[in-house]
Design a protein around this motif. Structure first.
Motif, PDB file in Angstrom:
ATOM      1  N   GLU A 154       0.872  -1.174   0.000  1.00  0.00           N
ATOM      2  CA  GLU A 154       0.000   0.000   0.000  1.00  0.00           C
ATOM      3  C   GLU A 154       0.908   1.223   0.000  1.00  0.00           C
ATOM      4  N   ALA A 155       0.944   1.933  -1.103  1.00  0.00           N
ATOM      5  CA  ALA A 155       1.939   2.995  -1.251  1.00  0.00           C
ATOM      6  C   ALA A 155       1.620   3.865  -2.450  1.00  0.00           C
ATOM      7  N   SER A 209     -11.085   3.853  -2.855  1.00  0.00           N
ATOM      8  CA  SER A 209     -11.119   5.032  -3.704  1.00  0.00           C
ATOM      9  C   SER A 209     -10.805   6.303  -2.916  1.00  0.00           C
ATOM     10  N   GLU A 210     -11.122   6.295  -1.614  1.00  0.00           N
ATOM     11  CA  GLU A 210     -10.863   7.456  -0.786  1.00  0.00           C
ATOM     12  C   GLU A 210      -9.442   7.464  -0.237  1.00  0.00           C
ATOM     13  N   ASN A 211      -8.796   6.291  -0.249  1.00  0.00           N
ATOM     14  CA  ASN A 211      -7.461   6.170   0.333  1.00  0.00           C
ATOM     15  C   ASN A 211      -6.445   6.915  -0.538  1.00  0.00           C
ATOM     16  N   LYS A 212      -5.551   7.626   0.104  1.00  0.00           N
ATOM     17  CA  LYS A 212      -4.579   8.393  -0.664  1.00  0.00           C
ATOM     18  C   LYS A 212      -3.575   7.495  -1.384  1.00  0.00           C
ATOM     19  N   ASN A 213      -3.376   6.287  -0.842  1.00  0.00           N
ATOM     20  CA  ASN A 213      -2.476   5.332  -1.479  1.00  0.00           C
ATOM     21  C   ASN A 213      -3.267   4.211  -2.137  1.00  0.00           C
ATOM     22  N   SER A 214      -2.665   3.559  -3.111  1.00  0.00           N
ATOM     23  CA  SER A 214      -3.285   2.422  -3.787  1.00  0.00           C
ATOM     24  C   SER A 214      -2.554   1.141  -3.391  1.00  0.00           C
ATOM     25  N   ILE A 215      -3.178  -0.007  -3.713  1.00  0.00           N
ATOM     26  CA  ILE A 215      -2.552  -1.299  -3.488  1.00  0.00           C
ATOM     27  C   ILE A 215      -1.903  -1.737  -4.794  1.00  0.00           C
ATOM     28  N   ASN A 260      13.067   1.755  -3.833  1.00  0.00           N
ATOM     29  CA  ASN A 260      13.276   2.309  -5.175  1.00  0.00           C
ATOM     30  C   ASN A 260      11.962   2.494  -5.918  1.00  0.00           C
ATOM     31  N   LEU A 261      11.037   1.572  -5.695  1.00  0.00           N
ATOM     32  CA  LEU A 261       9.797   1.539  -6.473  1.00  0.00           C
ATOM     33  C   LEU A 261       8.669   2.355  -5.862  1.00  0.00           C
ATOM     34  N   PHE A 262       8.687   2.515  -4.531  1.00  0.00           N
ATOM     35  CA  PHE A 262       7.535   3.125  -3.860  1.00  0.00           C
ATOM     36  C   PHE A 262       7.961   4.136  -2.810  1.00  0.00           C
ATOM     37  N   ALA A 263       7.054   5.087  -2.604  1.00  0.00           N
ATOM     38  CA  ALA A 263       7.236   6.087  -1.555  1.00  0.00           C
ATOM     39  C   ALA A 263       6.003   6.061  -0.642  1.00  0.00           C
ATOM     40  N   ASP A 264       6.165   6.577   0.553  1.00  0.00           N
ATOM     41  CA  ASP A 264       5.028   6.709   1.473  1.00  0.00           C
ATOM     42  C   ASP A 264       4.315   5.376   1.686  1.00  0.00           C
ATOM     43  N   LYS A 265       5.076   4.333   2.035  1.00  0.00           N
ATOM     44  CA  LYS A 265       4.499   2.989   2.224  1.00  0.00           C
ATOM     45  C   LYS A 265       3.769   2.903   3.559  1.00  0.00           C
ATOM     46  N   ASN A 266       2.602   2.266   3.536  1.00  0.00           N
ATOM     47  CA  ASN A 266       1.831   2.048   4.761  1.00  0.00           C
ATOM     48  C   ASN A 266       1.861   0.604   5.226  1.00  0.00           C
ATOM     49  N   ASP A 267       1.900  -0.324   4.276  1.00  0.00           N
ATOM     50  CA  ASP A 267       1.845  -1.739   4.647  1.00  0.00           C
ATOM     51  C   ASP A 267       2.424  -2.573   3.514  1.00  0.00           C
TER      52      ASP A 267
END
Length: 505
Positions: A348-349, A394-400, A416-423
């Motif tokens: 999730e990022a 759809s409301e989440n700022k990050n996508s899966i 390298n691939l993602f920023a702002d990771k949540n999970d």
């Protein structure tokens, strides 16, 4: 004895013989085989379903499964929602999967792996589609000429038109003892396609090196985690889904199909690990199956049951299955080809767009193929829950996102691939064979009344291929059990008219 008496005696004898023959026939029908199926993936459960259809309510079917029903059609729980972790794509021409879905009232979920597409070479996004169809077409023609459009016609002419014959062949009751013969039944060139590389075949057909090295390579890496050089048959199966519209999955997860098949078959599910199959060369059931139940100390075993027929519906390959076959006239071993390790990483990022050469996230593709054979990831795709896009998502700022790779990625590689990771979640499994040119295609028949569904995977691994293999095994068992040998390894159906446009089986 006069002529009248002789005639009467002869008539009585004929009646007795006819009665005996009818009795033998009805006994064979009234006493269907006791069947063990080892594996409850799509192959094993569809075999149980087809066999129940053939033999009726009295056939005894036990299905052994050491993990969970569905096999490699599995989901993962991520942020309180389920996501496809294994086999996730169904083609609209996959007639068995289409009709299973209709039969059980399951709802197709469209848009599988859809959205904007990009092809990344490790440094630059060498190609990407647009939100505007006209712009996408212009970019395709500029980069690849007409190859990207010709590939659909090529796959349709050289794969689907002939491949679809199998449904009619199987509906007529024909069956084949080897994977090679099943391929030959569809088209005489299909076996040859397992002996040639996909890149050589496409080059011979006139496709450009750029198209092959970028688009084709990207599709192969995403679908099978492998590169150019794999056999043309499985390569063509991979390309059948690349860029195809109408791809779908089952709402709630593709694993619902094998679950419903098992339920409909009324087979007995035995949650256990099969350890041994013993051939019994005497009067009575032909096989003894030994197993250990999946329990916390209860029924520690070993447990044993006897069967007339055994179906192996799990890959007989090292690191996948360890079943011992004992007392057979000739040894039965695992097959030598290794299975390919696939890693699915769910994150999730937000994508690190600068790594791919983008300055605005709105332009970043939803699905990214990679065409560098040495790059540490095969593909990245925005992923949606098996129930469809939710309001929360759809409301989440990050996508899966789901990343496919051949090894577990490092922390640095993910950064390298993602920023702002949540999970983050990682699923690692042996997904399909490691394909090589000239690999020997396995038989469907390992011994008398011992069958192997997963042999078909050495031609190509897919949900539909497993269902086709299961139908072939079911037809084989019926033909062997009833003595209907004229429908085994025969091609007399060629004299009959085959309809390749059927949508209902």
């Amino acid at each position: 004895m006069n002529m009248a008496s002789l005639l009467k005696s002869f008539t009585s004898l004929i009646c007795i013989l006819l009665t005996c023959l009818q009795t033998i026939g009805s006994t064979e029908h009234e006493n269907p085989p006791r069947i063990a199926i080892i594996g409850a993936g799509i192959g094993g459960t569809s075999a149980a379903y087809f066999l129940r259809e053939h033999f009726g309510p009295d056939v005894k079917i036990d299905v052994f499964e050491k993990r969970s029903v569905g096999g490699r059609a599995a989901t993962i729980l991520f942020n309180d929602e389920q996501y496809e972790a294994g086999a996730s794509i169904i083609h609209p021409r996959n007639m068995y999967m289409v009709n299973f879905t209709k039969l059980f009232g399951l709802e197709p979920l469209g848009g599988a792996e859809s959205g904007k597409l990009g092809i990344f070479d490790g440094k630059d996004m060498v190609f990407s589609t647009s939100d505007w169809g006209v712009v996408t077409m212009a970019k395709m023609v500029w980069r690849y000429g007409w190859d990207v459009f010709s590939i659909r016609s090529y796959i349709n002419d050289h794969l689907f038109t002939e491949f679809l014959k199998i449904y009619d062949i199987q509906s007529l009751g024909y069956s084949f003892t080897t994977v090679a013969d099943l391929l030959l039944a569809m088209n005489e060139t299909f076996v040859e396609l397992t002996k040639k590389s996909i890149d050589d075949v496409l080059k011979d057909a006139g496709f450009s090196e750029r198209f092959i090295n970028e688009f084709v390579m990207g599709a192969l890496r995403m679908n099978y985690g492998q590169k150019l050089g794999l056999p043309a048959f499985v390569g063509s199966v991979s390309l059948a889904a690349a860029g195809e519209s109408g791809l779908w999955s089952v709402k709630g997860g593709n694993k619902l199909v094998p679950q419903k098949l098992l339920e409909s078959s009324k087979a007995t599910l035995i949650e256990a690990t099969v350890t041994k199959v013993t051939f019994q060369d005497d009067v009575g059931p032909m096989y003894e199956v030994e197993y250990a139940k999946n329990s916390d100390g209860k029924d520690a075993g070993p447990n044993r049951r006897e069967y007339d027929v055994v179906i192996i519906a799990t890959p007989l390959h090292d690191k996948v299955t360890d079943i011992k076959f004992e007392e057979f006239p000739k040894p039965i071993h695992n097959f030598p080809q290794p299975f390919h390790t696939t890693v699915a990483t769910f994150v999730e990022a937000k994508p690190n767009i600068s790594y791919f050469g983008y300055s605005e996230v709105c332009h970043f593709p939803d699905v990214v193929f990679t065409c560098d054979k040495d790059l540490y990831f095969n593909s990245i795709g925005k992923h949606h829950p098996v129930e469809g896009t939710s309001e929360t998502e759809s409301e989440n700022k990050n996508s899966i996102y789901k990343i496919f790779s051949n090894a577990v990625p490092t922390v640095q590689q993910i950064d390298n691939l993602f920023a702002d990771k949540n999970d983050l979640r990682i699923v690692e499994w042996l997904a399909y064979p490691q394909y090589n040119i000239g690999d020997e295609l396995p038989p469907f028949v390992l011994h008398d009344q011992l069958y192997y569904i997963n042999g078909i995977e050495l031609a190509a691994s897919a949900l539909e291929m497993s269902a086709i293999g299961a139908k072939n095994i079911a037809n084989l068992i019926v033909n062997h059990w009833t003595g209907n040998m004229d429908k085994i390894d025969e091609f007399s159906w060629r004299d009959e008219s085959l309809k390749t446009d059927k949508t209902e089986l």
